[in-house]
Design a protein around this motif. Structure first.
Motif, short mmCIF file in Angstrom:
data_model
loop_
_atom_site.label_atom_id
_atom_site.label_comp_id
_atom_site.label_asym_id
_atom_site.label_seq_id
_atom_site.Cartn_x
_atom_site.Cartn_y
_atom_site.Cartn_z
N MET A 257 -21.07 -17.36 25.48
CA MET A 257 -21.34 -16.10 24.56
C MET A 257 -21.00 -14.99 25.29
O MET A 257 -21.05 -14.69 26.71
N ALA A 258 -20.71 -13.98 24.69
CA ALA A 258 -20.19 -12.57 25.29
C ALA A 258 -21.73 -12.06 25.76
O ALA A 258 -22.64 -12.10 25.32
N ASN A 259 -21.53 -11.38 27.01
CA ASN A 259 -22.41 -10.79 27.71
C ASN A 259 -22.48 -9.10 27.30
O ASN A 259 -23.64 -8.51 27.66
N HIS A 260 -21.48 -8.72 27.21
CA HIS A 260 -21.27 -7.10 27.20
C HIS A 260 -21.35 -6.69 25.61
O HIS A 260 -21.01 -7.31 24.79
N ASP A 261 -21.75 -5.38 25.55
CA ASP A 261 -21.98 -4.96 24.12
C ASP A 261 -20.71 -4.69 23.74
O ASP A 261 -20.66 -4.94 22.44
N SER A 262 -19.75 -4.43 24.53
CA SER A 262 -18.50 -4.02 23.98
C SER A 262 -17.88 -5.11 23.36
O SER A 262 -17.08 -5.15 22.33
N SER A 263 -18.03 -6.22 24.09
CA SER A 263 -17.33 -7.48 23.72
C SER A 263 -18.07 -8.37 22.41
O SER A 263 -17.58 -8.91 21.62
N LYS B 70 -19.40 -6.22 20.22
CA LYS B 70 -18.82 -5.52 19.05
C LYS B 70 -17.33 -5.92 18.79
O LYS B 70 -17.03 -6.04 17.42
N ARG B 71 -16.51 -6.32 19.78
CA ARG B 71 -15.31 -6.53 19.60
C ARG B 71 -15.28 -8.08 18.93
O ARG B 71 -14.39 -8.25 17.76
#
Length: 85
Positions: free
Chosen positions: A1-7, A9-10
């Motif tokens: 699972m994505a850890n960064h907010d930007s990822s 959002k992407r």
């Protein structure tokens, strides 16, 4: 699972765009199918203008490739021209 907010959002953006593109590509496929079933040349010629514009719009927004749009338009134009008046 994505850890960064930007990822994260992407991932959301990609999902939204994918659903949008799938809807319009499916609509165009149905329009092409409908045109291929037509037997009246006058009606088919009028419908060809609409379908061609739809395919151009999809290609400009990169929902389908420009070569695919070009190939479809060419085949449809040949089909419409081959119909008996």
């Amino acid at each position: 699972m994505a850890n960064h907010d930007s990822s994260k959002k992407r991932i959301r953006q990609t999902k939204t765009r994918r659903e949008h593109n799938r809807y319009y590509a499916k609509t165009a496929r149905n329009a092409v199918r409908g045109l291929r079933k037509m037997t009246n040349k006058a009606e088919a010629a009028a419908r060809l203008v609409v379908v061609t514009a739809m395919l151009d719009r999809l290609a400009s927004k990169k929902a389908i490739s420009k070569n695919k749009a070009s190939n479809l338009k060419s085949k449809l134009a040949r089909y419409v021209n081959s119909l008996a008046a």
